[in-house]
Every structure is written in C-alpha cells, then in structure tokens.
Design an enzyme around this catalytic site. Structure first.
Site, PDB file in Angstrom:
ATOM      1  N   ASP A 181      -0.846   7.090  -3.165  1.00 31.18           N
ATOM      2  CA  ASP A 181      -1.327   7.323  -1.795  1.00 31.18           C
ATOM      3  C   ASP A 181      -0.646   8.429  -0.987  1.00 31.18           C
ATOM      4  O   ASP A 181      -1.301   9.275  -0.429  1.00 31.18           O
ATOM      5  CB  ASP A 181      -1.202   6.034  -0.983  1.00 31.18           C
ATOM      6  N   GLU A 213       6.879  -4.308  -6.505  1.00 32.12           N
ATOM      7  CA  GLU A 213       5.916  -3.203  -6.512  1.00 32.12           C
ATOM      8  C   GLU A 213       6.547  -1.901  -7.017  1.00 32.12           C
ATOM      9  O   GLU A 213       5.943  -1.172  -7.793  1.00 32.12           O
ATOM     10  CB  GLU A 213       5.365  -3.030  -5.090  1.00 32.12           C
TER      11      GLU A 213
END
Ligand code: GLC
Length: 472
Positions: free
Chosen positions: A191, A426
C-alpha cells in the site's frame, strides 16, 4: 501433514539476540498456525486478521489457500471459490469483498460506490490486487493426491481466472504495451511503499472525499501510513468512484498510472500458471502465449535499470522510473522473467549486501521490505522497511528456481525464526525481529506452514515446477 523434522539451524539465529532461545518444534508451530487459521475462519472465508481486517482480501485468500492446502485441502479450495464469488460482471476481481456488510474497517463497503457496475451479490472495493490466486490454484491442483478432484477444481475455476486475466489486459494494457498498469498503490498489495511516493506527491488538487480512517485504532500510528499519503489514497478513490469505475476512463484519466514491478512479476508468473492449467485442461493457449511473449520482452526492455542493476517500475504519467530499492526488485525471479545474468547481479549486488538486505549491522532478519540502505527505510512502518512473510515466501521461491539455494534457505530460516520468536504477526522489525502491525495474521501463519511442509531443506516447495529462466 507430517512435519518435516527441523534442523537446529532452522530455529537458531546465530549471533542474534535469539541465540540460545529454546528451539520451537515445527509440529508446534504448525499447530499454532492451524489454530490461528481456524480462529480467523468465518466458515466461508478466512479473515486476514480479526480486528484490523475483518473482510476477505484478494491476494490474502491466495496465500491462505497455499498454506491451508497442507492442512485442510477442501477448505483451501473453498477459500478460492469464495473469492471468485466477488468477481465483477466484466471479469475484474476486487481487492476487498464485504460479504458481511460494514464493520469498523475503513473504507466501509458504501465508500466505494461500486454497486452500479459490479454485479456481485455483495459490496466490493473497486480496485484489484496481484493475481496470486491463479498461482495458488495451480499449486492446489499440482500436488493434490486425488488428481480427479484436482482436475475438476481446475475445470471449475479456470474460466473465472481466464476472465480476470483478460480483464487485466483489456483494462490495464489497452494499447498492448505488454505490461499491466495499476491505478492505485493499493493494487500492488504494498500500500504505502516509498516507491509510489513521487507519483503520489505529483498529484494535483488533492481533494479527498470526507473520511475517517480507523486503522490507527488497531495498530500503532508509527506502524501505519502517514496522513498525507492517506489523503491521496482517498483522493484517487474519490475520482474513480466519480467515473463509476469505468475501466476505460480509469486508464485514460487516472492521475496515478504505474507499471509496477511487483504487479507485473506476479501477473506474469500467474499467467505461466494459467497456461499450465490450460494445457492440463486441453484448452488452447494461444491467447495466453501472446500475453507471456509480450510481457517477457516488455519486462526486460522497460523495467530493468541497467546502471543500478535493479528492476524498477515506471510512472506512465510522468515517464519517470519508480526509483526505490525495495524487495519487489527480486520478484522477477519468481516470475521466471529475469535473464540469468540480471538475476545474478541482483543477488550479488543487492540481496547479499549487508547494508541493504543481508544480515549485518543494520538488520538481523531478512528481508526488509525496503533496503536498509535507503534513506526512506523506516523499520517499523508498514511497507517502508519491515519484513513481510509473503514477500519472503515469493522471493525465496524465485531464488530457488534460479539455483540460489543457500540464499533461499537463509530467507526461509529467517521467516520461520521470526514467526517462532514473535508469532504470526503482520510484519516484523528487521532489526530485532519484534512484532509489528496486526496480531494473529493469517498469511503469516499459512505461508510458514507451507515453508515447513517443504520435503527437505534446499528442495523446491511442493507446487509449481521451477520457472525456466529465459523461456516461458
Ligand atoms: C493491507 C496490505 C495488503 C493486504 C491487506 C489485508 O492493506 O497492504 O497487502 O492485502 O492489508 O491483509
């Protein structure tokens, strides 16, 4: 799945703070991963994580299926099937599916305003993500002991995958350059990677629709994208929803239009896998061959920066290179598209450089998502430096297929050691391996399962045969 016995070197991280830490045995790690995947499973799809990401994401589903196939093969197939339910009438496969409606995740389903175009039974985003799903389907098919079931699954999913790839070429390469464009950094899956910063900074008249981000409620602020960038992400979505997500309008008018190395490498690899599925099903391959041929030459002509010895993307609006040394520069090896001499140079000059990607004074765990030598390296911020399990997984498969076995083994060892040390989080701080981002993150668990399932260290993971560098 019978876990492969783990050697000491799998778990010990010499000269790191973990030295002497009690080794975790693979069976425990696999059990913990399986528990996590079950916890995140809604019964229809697996959430990337319970708090931060409560919907279904596109390439997450692919990574999850790759790991789950070792644990519950039928469930892994269903993960793919569920994602395909979100396919738009025109073939686009969105990056987020909201089958359960809104949650506290932002962007919420209504923000995208995709209902007019999608034709799906539930709301979705309007962007796509790298087509790793096609690779996952091939892996599911190739190593299934029940080849009748595998063939039926291939026959069932192939038409939808083919439609998605057709959409990718029609919508994102309408003039036939051989390379696919993305219209938003989120489409790369990375992102807020710094490689997109110049293109985002160049946006004019940034006027995002009213919004309130919620990601910082779940994760520390310094581990998430910064505000100026987020405004630009929303500004782009605002424009595209105003154009009713019309692919022609997006390609011709999007102020952000980038031929990204990661997206193109993953798509190229996916199309080799799509071709293998076509061959297995007796489906003609001419169309796919044409994509592969054009993609291969365009990749090597347009995305290789000879002076720096790096694969870099191109900003189609400004014509500029996306100048950043980040981990996606190694993905052409996973695609099998890198000429062997270039692969060699990437590995020798960059991957093994202790100031950039290799263990040295700056980092103790590979691979940082941005070279530690980059001025934009931020060790805890999202895609700006931390280690991600999916990037490591993709890079190590590529390294192995080009014969860089020792380098692949080192990446594999670090990935397993990180999960053993900090859990299936993550992302990880490359300096000390500490946890960042969401806890209980599905693809970290699934991909570590896949790494542990390797038959023996140094052997290729079960799944697609190694790419054949230099040819299809
Ligand atoms: C973030 C990541 C993206 C991922 C999603 C769900 O947006 O950048 O790659 O698919 O979270 O895990």
């Amino acid at each position: 799945m019978p876990p492969k016995p783990m050697s000491d070197s799998d778990m010990r991280h010499d000269d790191s703070p973990e030295q002497g830490a009690s080794p975790v045995d693979p069976a425990t790690l696999i059990r913990d991963a399986h528990d996590l995947l079950r916890r995140n499973d809604t019964g229809r799809f697996v959430k990337p994580s319970l708090g931060q990401y409560p919907h279904q994401w596109n390439w997450d589903a692919a990574f999850i299926a790759i790991g789950l196939r070792h644990l519950e093969r039928a469930r892994a197939r269903d993960e793919v099937r569920h994602l395909l339910k979100g396919q738009w009438a025109d073939g686009m496969l969105p990056h987020i599916l909201y089958p359960d409606g809104p949650s506290d995740y932002f962007p919420d389903p209504a923000f995208w305003r995709t209902d007019g175009r999608s034709g799906t039974p539930f709301a979705t985003s309007g962007l796509t993500q790298p087509p790793v799903l096609t690779t996952a389907v091939r892996m599911l098919v190739d190593d299934d002991p029940d080849q009748d079931a595998a063939r039926a699954f291939a026959a069932e999913t192939f038409p939808a995958l083919l439609r998605w790839h057709r959409w990718l070429h029609a919508a994102r390469d309408p003039h036939g350059t051989g390379l696919l464009a993305i219209v938003h950094p989120w489409e790369s899956g990375n992102d807020n990677a710094p490689r997109f910063r110049a293109a985002l900074d160049a946006l004019e008249g940034v006027a995002p629709p009213a919004y309130r981000r919620r990601d910082q409620a779940h994760v520390q602020r310094d581990e998430r994208p910064v505000a100026g960038e987020y405004d630009r992400f929303m500004h782009l979505i605002g424009l595209y929803r105003g154009w009713d997500w019309d692919p022609g309008a997006l390609y011709e008018r999007a102020p952000f239009l980038v031929q990204d190395v990661a997206f193109n490498a993953l798509a190229h690899r996916a199309e080799r896998d799509l071709r293998a599925l076509a061959v297995a099903l007796g489906h003609p391959t001419g169309e796919i061959d044409a994509w592969l041929d054009a993609g291969h030459s365009a990749f090597e002509e347009r995305l290789w920066d000879a002076p720096g010895g790096l694969y870099l993307g191109r900003d189609l609006r400004s014509g500029a290179w996306l100048r950043e040394n980040d981990v996606t520069t190694f993905l052409p090896l996973f695609a099998g598209v890198a000429a062997p001499g270039r692969a060699q140079r990437l590995v020798e000059t960059h991957l093994r450089d202790p100031s950039a990607y290799a263990r040295g004074t700056k980092i103790r765990f590979g691979l940082p998502s941005v070279a530690a030598s980059s001025p934009r390296f931020e060790p805890r911020r999202y895609w700006c430096g931390p280690v991600w399990a999916n990037m490591n997984w993709l890079v190590l498969q590529g390294l192995r297929s080009y014969g860089f076995d020792a380098d692949a083994d080192a990446v594999r060892r670090d990935t397993i050691a990180l999960a053993a040390r900090s859990g299936f989080v993550e992302y990880f701080d490359a300096r000390d391996g500490s946890a960042c981002g969401s806890r209980g993150f599905s693809w970290s668990a699934a991909l570590v399962v896949d790494l542990l399932a390797e038959a023996s260290e140094g052997a290729p993971a079960p799944g697609p045969p190694p790419p054949d560098p230099g040819s299809r």
